[in-house]
Design a protein around this motif. Sequence first.
Motif, PDB file in Angstrom:
ATOM      1  N   LEU A  46       0.841  -1.201   0.000  1.00  0.00           N
ATOM      2  CA  LEU A  46       0.000   0.000   0.000  1.00  0.00           C
ATOM      3  C   LEU A  46       0.875   1.250   0.000  1.00  0.00           C
ATOM      4  O   LEU A  46       0.619   2.194  -0.751  1.00  0.00           O
ATOM      5  N   VAL A  47       1.913   1.243   0.819  1.00  0.00           N
ATOM      6  CA  VAL A  47       2.836   2.384   0.858  1.00  0.00           C
ATOM      7  C   VAL A  47       3.465   2.572  -0.521  1.00  0.00           C
ATOM      8  O   VAL A  47       3.505   3.696  -1.050  1.00  0.00           O
ATOM      9  N   TYR A  76       1.467   8.340   9.040  1.00  0.00           N
ATOM     10  CA  TYR A  76       0.175   8.961   8.770  1.00  0.00           C
ATOM     11  C   TYR A  76      -0.826   7.931   8.245  1.00  0.00           C
ATOM     12  O   TYR A  76      -1.992   7.919   8.654  1.00  0.00           O
ATOM     13  N   LEU A  77      -0.391   7.062   7.353  1.00  0.00           N
ATOM     14  CA  LEU A  77      -1.269   5.992   6.867  1.00  0.00           C
ATOM     15  C   LEU A  77      -1.728   5.096   8.021  1.00  0.00           C
ATOM     16  O   LEU A  77      -2.892   4.691   8.081  1.00  0.00           O
ATOM     17  N   SER A  78      -0.812   4.801   8.929  1.00  0.00           N
ATOM     18  CA  SER A  78      -1.157   3.971  10.090  1.00  0.00           C
ATOM     19  C   SER A  78      -2.201   4.676  10.959  1.00  0.00           C
ATOM     20  O   SER A  78      -3.152   4.055  11.441  1.00  0.00           O
ATOM     21  N   ASN A  79      -2.029   5.975  11.129  1.00  0.00           N
ATOM     22  CA  ASN A  79      -2.993   6.763  11.890  1.00  0.00           C
ATOM     23  C   ASN A  79      -4.361   6.728  11.212  1.00  0.00           C
ATOM     24  O   ASN A  79      -5.391   6.531  11.869  1.00  0.00           O
ATOM     25  N   LEU A  80      -4.376   6.891   9.898  1.00  0.00           N
ATOM     26  CA  LEU A  80      -5.638   6.826   9.151  1.00  0.00           C
ATOM     27  C   LEU A  80      -6.257   5.433   9.235  1.00  0.00           C
ATOM     28  O   LEU A  80      -7.479   5.298   9.348  1.00  0.00           O
ATOM     29  N   SER A  81      -5.425   4.424   9.213  1.00  0.00           N
ATOM     30  CA  SER A  81      -5.917   3.052   9.305  1.00  0.00           C
ATOM     31  C   SER A  81      -6.625   2.812  10.642  1.00  0.00           C
ATOM     32  O   SER A  81      -7.659   2.137  10.697  1.00  0.00           O
ATOM     33  N   ARG A  82      -6.087   3.375  11.708  1.00  0.00           N
ATOM     34  CA  ARG A  82      -6.762   3.265  13.018  1.00  0.00           C
ATOM     35  C   ARG A  82      -8.083   4.040  13.003  1.00  0.00           C
ATOM     36  O   ARG A  82      -9.087   3.554  13.513  1.00  0.00           O
ATOM     37  N   GLN A  83      -8.084   5.221  12.409  1.00  0.00           N
ATOM     38  CA  GLN A  83      -9.303   6.031  12.355  1.00  0.00           C
ATOM     39  C   GLN A  83     -10.415   5.334  11.573  1.00  0.00           C
ATOM     40  O   GLN A  83     -11.583   5.447  11.927  1.00  0.00           O
ATOM     41  N   PHE A  84     -10.033   4.627  10.507  1.00  0.00           N
ATOM     42  CA  PHE A  84     -11.026   3.993   9.640  1.00  0.00           C
ATOM     43  C   PHE A  84     -11.056   2.471   9.825  1.00  0.00           C
ATOM     44  O   PHE A  84     -11.475   1.749   8.932  1.00  0.00           O
ATOM     45  N   GLU A  85     -10.621   2.041  10.987  1.00  0.00           N
ATOM     46  CA  GLU A  85     -10.695   0.638  11.412  1.00  0.00           C
ATOM     47  C   GLU A  85     -10.169  -0.324  10.355  1.00  0.00           C
ATOM     48  O   GLU A  85     -10.767  -1.365  10.078  1.00  0.00           O
ATOM     49  N   GLY A  86      -9.055   0.036   9.736  1.00  0.00           N
ATOM     50  CA  GLY A  86      -8.401  -0.847   8.774  1.00  0.00           C
ATOM     51  C   GLY A  86      -9.041  -0.904   7.403  1.00  0.00           C
ATOM     52  O   GLY A  86      -8.619  -1.711   6.566  1.00  0.00           O
ATOM     53  N   ILE A 122       9.072   8.798   3.754  1.00  0.00           N
ATOM     54  CA  ILE A 122       8.376   7.509   3.808  1.00  0.00           C
ATOM     55  C   ILE A 122       7.977   7.194   5.252  1.00  0.00           C
ATOM     56  O   ILE A 122       6.864   6.700   5.491  1.00  0.00           O
ATOM     57  N   GLU A 123       8.849   7.493   6.208  1.00  0.00           N
ATOM     58  CA  GLU A 123       8.500   7.228   7.603  1.00  0.00           C
ATOM     59  C   GLU A 123       7.277   8.036   8.030  1.00  0.00           C
ATOM     60  O   GLU A 123       6.332   7.490   8.599  1.00  0.00           O
ATOM     61  N   LEU A 124       7.284   9.315   7.747  1.00  0.00           N
ATOM     62  CA  LEU A 124       6.160  10.150   8.162  1.00  0.00           C
ATOM     63  C   LEU A 124       4.883   9.780   7.402  1.00  0.00           C
ATOM     64  O   LEU A 124       3.804   9.693   7.996  1.00  0.00           O
ATOM     65  N   GLY A 125       5.004   9.522   6.110  1.00  0.00           N
ATOM     66  CA  GLY A 125       3.839   9.122   5.328  1.00  0.00           C
ATOM     67  C   GLY A 125       3.267   7.797   5.806  1.00  0.00           C
ATOM     68  O   GLY A 125       2.048   7.621   5.882  1.00  0.00           O
TER      69      GLY A 125
END
Length: 187
Positions: free
Chosen positions: A53-54, A116-126, A110-113
Amino acid sequence: MKWLRKKRVLLLLFVGFTAVLFLSTNWMSWFYPIYYKEEIRKHSITYEMDPFLVAAIIRVETNYKTGRESKKGALGLMQLMPDTAKWALEMAKLPDVSLVQLKEKPSENIELGTWYLSNLSRQFEGNRTAVIAAYNAGPGNVKHWLEAGSWDGTEATVKDIPIGETRHYVQRVLYYYDQYTEIYSEF
């Protein structure tokens, strides 16, 4: 007539060589390369994100070209908006990284992006499709669409995403994600 036989033999040798080359290598990776594999792998493990995905997001955002800045001001490989980057740097408690470094240095971007994707994944329950949409349009917009019922957040209904740019973005990221997962057996 002899020269014709020689051409046929040469043609057969060329076809045979080409067939061996294609069968012995993952030739599709020539068309869908992944650069910065080590950085993507490292940060994907750290933040528990799918490395494909990244890689797909980087492919769509900048096609792996560093130093990019969009017309809207998004920075680096993963095209992070400056305000989002500042917020993410603060929330992730990452070492002090400047916006110039985010633009020019692949690993930091890449680390910050990925964080951020991980944060979004938690917000939208994967929900991968909603995460991709939120990466492009912002989590507030995607939450609004989901709550208002204008989009249900599934891959099957991507055509219902209200913003055309985001709809197209999600389709492209999913396309590259599918290509990468099909071509590469592991990351």
